[in-house]
Design a protein around this motif. Structure first.
Motif, PDB file in Angstrom:
ATOM      1  N   THR A  21       1.063  -1.288  -0.116  1.00 37.48           N
ATOM      2  CA  THR A  21       0.155   0.010  -0.170  1.00 37.48           C
ATOM      3  C   THR A  21       0.862   1.250  -0.038  1.00 37.48           C
ATOM      4  OG1 THR A  21      -1.489  -1.265   1.669  1.00 37.48           O
ATOM      5  CG2 THR A  21      -1.921   0.873   1.327  1.00 37.48           C
ATOM      6  N   ALA A  22       1.899   1.152   0.830  1.00 42.50           N
ATOM      7  CA  ALA A  22       2.781   2.369   1.005  1.00 42.50           C
ATOM      8  C   ALA A  22       3.338   2.501  -0.504  1.00 42.50           C
ATOM      9  CB  ALA A  22       3.758   2.284   2.020  1.00 42.50           C
ATOM     10  N   LEU A  23       4.037   1.472  -1.062  1.00 42.57           N
ATOM     11  CA  LEU A  23       4.576   1.759  -2.370  1.00 42.57           C
ATOM     12  C   LEU A  23       3.391   2.209  -3.513  1.00 42.57           C
ATOM     13  CD1 LEU A  23       7.000   1.354  -4.424  1.00 42.57           C
ATOM     14  CD2 LEU A  23       5.983  -1.035  -4.762  1.00 42.57           C
ATOM     15  N   GLY A  24       2.292   1.846  -3.341  1.00 42.38           N
ATOM     16  CA  GLY A  24       1.238   2.432  -4.300  1.00 42.38           C
ATOM     17  C   GLY A  24       0.999   3.989  -3.871  1.00 42.38           C
ATOM     18  N   ASP A  25       0.942   4.326  -2.725  1.00 41.32           N
ATOM     19  CA  ASP A  25       0.689   5.744  -2.487  1.00 41.32           C
ATOM     20  C   ASP A  25       1.993   6.483  -2.685  1.00 41.32           C
ATOM     21  OD1 ASP A  25      -1.374   4.825  -1.150  1.00 41.32           O
ATOM     22  OD2 ASP A  25      -0.756   5.008   0.943  1.00 41.32           O
ATOM     23  N   ALA A  26       3.142   5.990  -2.633  1.00 38.77           N
ATOM     24  CA  ALA A  26       4.363   6.921  -3.026  1.00 38.77           C
ATOM     25  C   ALA A  26       4.430   6.870  -4.578  1.00 38.77           C
ATOM     26  CB  ALA A  26       5.736   5.978  -2.471  1.00 38.77           C
ATOM     27  N   LEU A  27       3.805   5.772  -5.053  1.00 38.76           N
ATOM     28  CA  LEU A  27       4.039   5.994  -6.677  1.00 38.76           C
ATOM     29  C   LEU A  27       3.053   7.160  -7.132  1.00 38.76           C
ATOM     30  CD1 LEU A  27       4.294   2.243  -7.705  1.00 38.76           C
ATOM     31  CD2 LEU A  27       6.077   4.033  -8.132  1.00 38.76           C
ATOM     32  N   GLU A  28       1.976   7.029  -6.559  1.00 36.49           N
ATOM     33  CA  GLU A  28       0.904   7.857  -7.012  1.00 36.49           C
ATOM     34  C   GLU A  28       1.069   9.570  -6.548  1.00 36.49           C
ATOM     35  OE1 GLU A  28      -3.088   7.189  -5.131  1.00 36.49           O
ATOM     36  OE2 GLU A  28      -3.609   9.208  -5.697  1.00 36.49           O
ATOM     37  N   LEU A  29       1.967   9.601  -5.468  1.00 33.86           N
ATOM     38  CA  LEU A  29       2.199  11.153  -4.909  1.00 33.86           C
ATOM     39  C   LEU A  29       3.621  11.388  -5.868  1.00 33.86           C
ATOM     40  CD1 LEU A  29       2.301  13.028  -2.900  1.00 33.86           C
ATOM     41  CD2 LEU A  29       3.685  11.948  -1.359  1.00 33.86           C
ATOM     42  N   GLU A  30       4.515  10.327  -6.153  1.00 36.94           N
ATOM     43  CA  GLU A  30       5.682  10.793  -7.187  1.00 36.94           C
ATOM     44  C   GLU A  30       4.845  11.386  -8.490  1.00 36.94           C
ATOM     45  OE1 GLU A  30       7.315   7.800  -9.110  1.00 36.94           O
ATOM     46  OE2 GLU A  30       9.351   8.898  -9.253  1.00 36.94           O
ATOM     47  N   GLU A  31       3.830  10.809  -8.904  1.00 36.14           N
ATOM     48  CA  GLU A  31       3.249  11.138 -10.232  1.00 36.14           C
ATOM     49  C   GLU A  31       2.545  12.795  -9.963  1.00 36.14           C
ATOM     50  OE1 GLU A  31       2.905   9.407 -12.830  1.00 36.14           O
ATOM     51  OE2 GLU A  31       1.542  10.490 -14.025  1.00 36.14           O
ATOM     52  N   ARG A  32       1.824  12.826  -8.858  1.00 33.31           N
ATOM     53  CA  ARG A  32       1.299  14.103  -8.644  1.00 33.31           C
ATOM     54  C   ARG A  32       2.540  15.176  -8.606  1.00 33.31           C
ATOM     55  NH1 ARG A  32      -3.228  14.107  -4.385  1.00 33.31           N
ATOM     56  NH2 ARG A  32      -3.673  15.897  -5.644  1.00 33.31           N
ATOM     57  N   VAL A  33       3.491  15.054  -7.905  1.00 32.24           N
ATOM     58  CA  VAL A  33       4.488  15.909  -7.583  1.00 32.24           C
ATOM     59  C   VAL A  33       5.293  16.161  -8.867  1.00 32.24           C
ATOM     60  CG1 VAL A  33       6.753  16.341  -6.523  1.00 32.24           C
ATOM     61  CG2 VAL A  33       5.076  15.119  -5.254  1.00 32.24           C
ATOM     62  N   LEU A  34       5.286  15.193  -9.725  1.00 31.41           N
ATOM     63  CA  LEU A  34       5.898  15.322 -11.114  1.00 31.41           C
ATOM     64  C   LEU A  34       4.663  16.482 -11.879  1.00 31.41           C
ATOM     65  CD1 LEU A  34       8.128  14.144 -12.340  1.00 31.41           C
ATOM     66  CD2 LEU A  34       6.792  12.283 -13.471  1.00 31.41           C
ATOM     67  N   MET A  35       3.496  16.085 -11.797  1.00 27.75           N
ATOM     68  CA  MET A  35       2.541  17.075 -12.423  1.00 27.75           C
ATOM     69  C   MET A  35       2.276  18.410 -11.779  1.00 27.75           C
ATOM     70  SD  MET A  35       1.617  14.851 -14.803  1.00 27.75           S
ATOM     71  CE  MET A  35       0.356  15.633 -15.637  1.00 27.75           C
ATOM     72  N   GLU A  36       2.992  18.562 -10.732  1.00 25.42           N
ATOM     73  CA  GLU A  36       2.868  19.621  -9.824  1.00 25.42           C
ATOM     74  C   GLU A  36       1.559  19.973  -9.339  1.00 25.42           C
ATOM     75  OE1 GLU A  36       4.659  23.212 -11.431  1.00 25.42           O
ATOM     76  OE2 GLU A  36       6.535  22.123 -11.632  1.00 25.42           O
ATOM     77  N   GLU A  37       0.709  18.791  -9.000  1.00 19.97           N
ATOM     78  CA  GLU A  37      -0.622  18.711  -8.461  1.00 19.97           C
ATOM     79  C   GLU A  37      -0.433  18.586  -6.917  1.00 19.97           C
ATOM     80  OE1 GLU A  37      -2.564  15.411  -9.963  1.00 19.97           O
ATOM     81  OE2 GLU A  37      -2.971  16.256 -12.166  1.00 19.97           O
ATOM     82  N   GLU A  38       0.649  18.270  -6.506  1.00 20.09           N
ATOM     83  CA  GLU A  38       1.139  18.323  -5.120  1.00 20.09           C
ATOM     84  C   GLU A  38       2.340  18.590  -4.936  1.00 20.09           C
ATOM     85  OE1 GLU A  38       0.126  18.581  -2.483  1.00 20.09           O
ATOM     86  OE2 GLU A  38      -1.222  16.688  -2.136  1.00 20.09           O
ATOM     87  N   HIS A  39       2.693  19.155  -3.459  1.00 22.81           N
ATOM     88  CA  HIS A  39       3.784  19.835  -3.471  1.00 22.81           C
ATOM     89  C   HIS A  39       4.171  19.185  -1.827  1.00 22.81           C
ATOM     90  CE1 HIS A  39       3.878  22.909  -6.225  1.00 22.81           C
ATOM     91  NE2 HIS A  39       2.261  22.688  -6.186  1.00 22.81           N
ATOM     92  N   LEU A  40       5.656  18.891  -1.519  1.00 20.47           N
ATOM     93  CA  LEU A  40       5.976  18.383  -0.572  1.00 20.47           C
ATOM     94  C   LEU A  40       6.538  19.481   0.491  1.00 20.47           C
ATOM     95  CD1 LEU A  40       7.750  14.925  -0.738  1.00 20.47           C
ATOM     96  CD2 LEU A  40       5.591  15.412  -0.282  1.00 20.47           C
ATOM     97  N   PHE A  41       6.333  19.068   1.806  1.00 20.48           N
ATOM     98  CA  PHE A  41       6.903  20.232   2.695  1.00 20.48           C
ATOM     99  C   PHE A  41       7.635  19.410   3.795  1.00 20.48           C
ATOM    100  CE2 PHE A  41       3.550  22.479   0.580  1.00 20.48           C
ATOM    101  CZ  PHE A  41       4.099  23.638   0.508  1.00 20.48           C
ATOM    102  N   GLN A  42       8.334  20.157   4.724  1.00 20.00           N
ATOM    103  CA  GLN A  42       8.797  19.494   5.842  1.00 20.00           C
ATOM    104  C   GLN A  42       7.965  20.628   6.998  1.00 20.00           C
ATOM    105  OE1 GLN A  42      11.734  17.950   7.755  1.00 20.00           O
ATOM    106  NE2 GLN A  42      11.485  16.405   6.171  1.00 20.00           N
TER     107      GLN A  42
END
Ligand SMILES: Nc1ncnc2c1ncn2[C@@H]1O[C@H](COP(=O)(O)OP(=O)(O)OP(=O)(O)O)[C@@H](O)[C@H]1O
Ligand SMILES: [Mg+2]
Length: 729
Positions: free
Chosen positions: A289-310
């Motif tokens: 599940t974590a892998l699936g989530d991380a892959l989806e997030l990678e896709e969204r970050v790549l498309m700039e639909e999501e952003h990561l923060f600390q």
């Protein structure tokens, strides 16, 4: 020896302050970084519906995604038990009774002094070469390499879209805020800038700091709830157990760094699954599940639909004693556990914890965790549920939190001192207005009240104000030829005539005339008025005007006006009483519907003249049933003019009306509403709700509240802040 000990004590407290100096609205930190601060007006989420909350969350997420660099968000909160202010005069027996009542009512309720801040960072670039070029030759010690002012504008615009109004703090405001919220002292002779802000004494222990005799402990959040909604921090922010400083340090992670970080995570999950496979074990569900989530997030970050923060959340509790601190601490940790958060105290790092939450944008703890913009945006700290000013009068308890609703209509920060109360018939408008007027009166405000139905006489007795019943006896009325002016020159006479004409025209109108006196009659009337005012500027009366008209052969006009100089209504328009206190208009009986707007307008004119003659402050003019004034264009304009002019006289209007549509549907009505900084909305009819929603920007939840409000309950809007209250006396 002595010098050495003093020196050591100084270092230990100034080390708690990270700022080196403030310059042009920017703070320079010891680390070399620069900071600017925006102060915000918080949102009242408790009064927002689901769709508004989603909209706020979405816009806040957008604002975060567009952040040009790290920021620190602060919510500084000091809950205090509310004590009713001591009455300014002990001569009112009511004062003691009301004070006792308020003390009873507010038991277990609180008022919160809150400030909300966003501190914008500009640290020197890491690369030494670039840093040197950028810093060389700019300002006293090098201005920040990035344009801090531009960042403030960008962030401020983003906040505005969320509905959060912000203002940049200048050096003085920031210094004052830091001193009042971090215990810094201004009395000491400062040796360095930091000693303006450093506490006098500090004793560092492993589990708490003792700062100027107060016990202080800090924590950081280490585990977050799995499922959250917007404003999930509210239980902590809206009812903190003692003084609380909360900070969110937010560091945007650049896209490339986010992607490489995600890829590392993905690789580690993949390796783990491969190991399972090689060992002949079933792949671990959680890792899959974590892998699936991380892959989806990678896709969204790549498309700039999501952003990561600390993000790091830290809190500092401050209490009067160790015992109080322990109690507050257990309460806070319990509340966090209920929210699904885990927190650890900064044992042995309490000084760092103290610095972490000081509103200067320093993060010596550096304990962040990864978070997406979507998750981060749910932790909006700029919220409040009540509306309580440090000074002011108690309206009643909040309907949505433990807070009390305290308003200060006469605060010098307000653009005007006017109040408007709108609600349907029987919604408790008069009750709430009497309550406000009483408490303002007991606090020292002089009251003048325009009372069309004669229901405010009790209030006058309570406050020791005069009661003027227009027309009670011959000579106890209003001079329709206007209040005595301050001068007798032609200009003053013309001004007085212009002010008196609306009332005189009403008096002189025949039954056939619809709202306007025939033009030639009006001209004759004005001519007679100017003649008589020119001869006796200070003492002309209606009887003399009638005689003048008779003399001019204007028998029709004279005949009509004679109804008001003889017979049962003679008293109302004969006299020149000083108007003060409660002015009852219940004796205006003849043609009441038609006359009342003009009479009320005249009374306001007289009152304004009285007010300009005496410098006593502050004063409130209460106008109940103000819809009467709105029903005639002339008197509506007069009310609007008064609402603009009163501030200069140190006075405020309290306008009470049940016909909301009259205000909302007319230009003048809208201007009057805009001129009232404090607005009280009580129960409303269904038909009025859509217009109210548009005019006051109400959320569906607020509309529901107004539909079903009990008498004396509703919303109070002060500037952009609002609260739901139940008036109590
Ligand atoms: N907070 C309250 N607690 C208890 N009773 C209240 C409260 N507010 C209002 N009432 C009662 O509700 C009734 C109507 O109140 P009030 O006369 O103030 O209404 P109003 O809006 O001024 O009505 P109108 O438009 O007819 O002048 C009164 O009997 C009053 O005592
Ligand atoms: Mg009323």
């Amino acid at each position: 020896m002595r010098r050495g000990r003093l020196g050591a004590a100084k270092t230990s407290t100034t080390a708690l302050v990270d700022a080196e100096f403030l310059e042009n609205g920017a703070a320079r930190l010891r680390s070399g970084g620069w900071r600017a601060a925006l102060e915000l007006e918080p949102l009242n989420l408790a009064l927002q519906g689901d769709s508004e909350r989603t909209r706020i969350w979405r816009r806040y997420r957008q604002m975060l995604a567009a952040l040009p660099g790290p920021v620190s968000l602060y919510c500084l909160s000091k809950p205090r038990d509310w004590r009713p202010p001591p009455p300014s005069s002990s001569t009112f027996p009511a004062a003691a009774a009301d004070s006792a009542f308020q003390s009873d009512l507010v038991r277990d309720r609180l008022i919160q002094h809150q400030r909300h801040l966003l501190v914008i960072w500009a640290d020197p670039p890491l690369s030494p070469g670039a840093g040197m070029t950028a810093l060389l030759g700019r300002g006293r010690s090098g201005r920040p390499a990035v344009d801090l002012d531009q960042r403030c504008l960008t962030v401020g615009a983003g906040l505005e879209r969320v509905g959060l109004r912000s203002r940049r703090l200048d050096d003085g405001q920031w210094l004052e805020l830091l001193q009042s919220w971090t215990g810094g002292r201004s009395g000491r002779q400062p040796a360095t800038f930091a000693s303006w802000l450093a506490p006098g004494r500090a004793e560092v222990g492993p589990r708490r700091l003792l700062v100027d005799g107060r016990s202080v402990r800090s924590l950081v959040i280490t585990g977050y709830p799995r499922r959250v909604g917007l404003g999930w921090l509210a239980p902590v922010l809206l009812a903190p157990p003692c003084d609380l400083r909360l900070v969110e340090h937010i560091y945007p992670v650049p896209k490339l760094a986010s992607l490489s970080h995600l890829r590392r995570r993905i690789r580690s999950f993949e390796t783990s699954l491969q190991v399972d496979h090689l060992r002949g074990q079933r792949p671990d569900r959680g890792t899959e599940t974590a892998l699936g989530d991380a892959l989806e997030l990678e896709e969204r970050v790549l498309m700039e639909e999501e952003h990561l923060f600390q993000m790091a959340i830290g809190m500092t509790l401050e209490a009067g004693s160790d015992g109080q601190l322990e109690r507050a601490w257990h309460q806070l940790v319990g509340r966090l556990a209920e929210l699904g958060c885990s927190a650890v105290p900064l044992t042995h790092r309490q000084a760092d914890g103290y610095r972490m939450t000081m509103p200067l944008g320093a993060d010596p703890v550096g304990w962040g965790r990864d978070m997406t913009a979507s998750a981060l945006a749910t932790a909006l700290p700029f919220i409040r549920a009540g509306l309580s000013t440090a000074e002011g009068v108690l309206l009643g308890p909040s309907l949505v939190s433990r807070e009390l609703v305290v308003v200060d209509p006469f605060s010098s920060r307000n653009p005007n001192f006017n109040i408007i109360v709108l609600g349907t018939s029987g919604a408790g408008k008069s009750y709430t207005s009497k309550l406000l007027a009483t408490r303002l009166g007991l606090a020292g405000c002089r009251l003048h009240c325009l009372d069309p139905v004669g229901e405010y006489q009790g209030l006058a007795r309570l406050l020791g104000e005069a009661v003027v019943e227009l027309g009670m006896r011959p000579g106890s009325g209003l001079n329709p030829l206007g209040p005595p002016g301050h001068g007798n020159g032609p200009a003053e006479v013309a001004q007085r005539a212009a002010a008196s004409m609306p009332v005189l025209e009403r008096l002189a109108m025949g039954r056939a005339e619809e709202g306007l006196l025939a033009e030639e009659l009006a001209e004759t009337l004005e001519e007679a008025l100017l003649q008589i005012l020119g001869r006796q500027p200070g003492s002309a009366r209606l009887t003399e005007l009638v005689a003048e008209l008779d003399g001019m052969g204007a028998r029709l006009l004279a005949g009509r006006l004679r109804h008001f100089t003889q017979g049962p209504d003679a008293g109302v328009f004969d006299g020149s009483l000083p108007l003060a206190g409660v002015i009852s208009l219940s004796r205006v009986r003849r043609d009441r519907e038609r006359l009342l707007p003009a009479v009320m307008q005249m009374v306001l004119l007289h009152l304004e003249a009285e007010l300009s003659g005496s410098p006593e402050l502050p004063r409130l003019i209460l106008v109940d049933e103000a819809e009467v004034l709105l029903s005639s264009a002339r008197s509506a304009v007069a009310l609007e003019g008064l609402s603009r002019r009163l501030r200069k006289l140190g006075a405020g209007l309290l306008v009470v009306s049940q016909v909301v549509e009259d205000f909302l549907n007319s230009e003048v009505g809208n201007v009057i509403i805009r001129n009232c900084h404090t607005k009280l909305l009580l129960r409303q009819e269904e038909v009025a709700i859509p217009a109210l929603r548009r005019a006051f920007g109400l959320s569906p939840a607020e509309c529901d509240l107004l539909r079903d409000a009990e008498p004396g309950s509703g919303l109070v809007l002060v500037g952009r802040e609002r609260a739901a209250f139940a008036a109590a006396a």
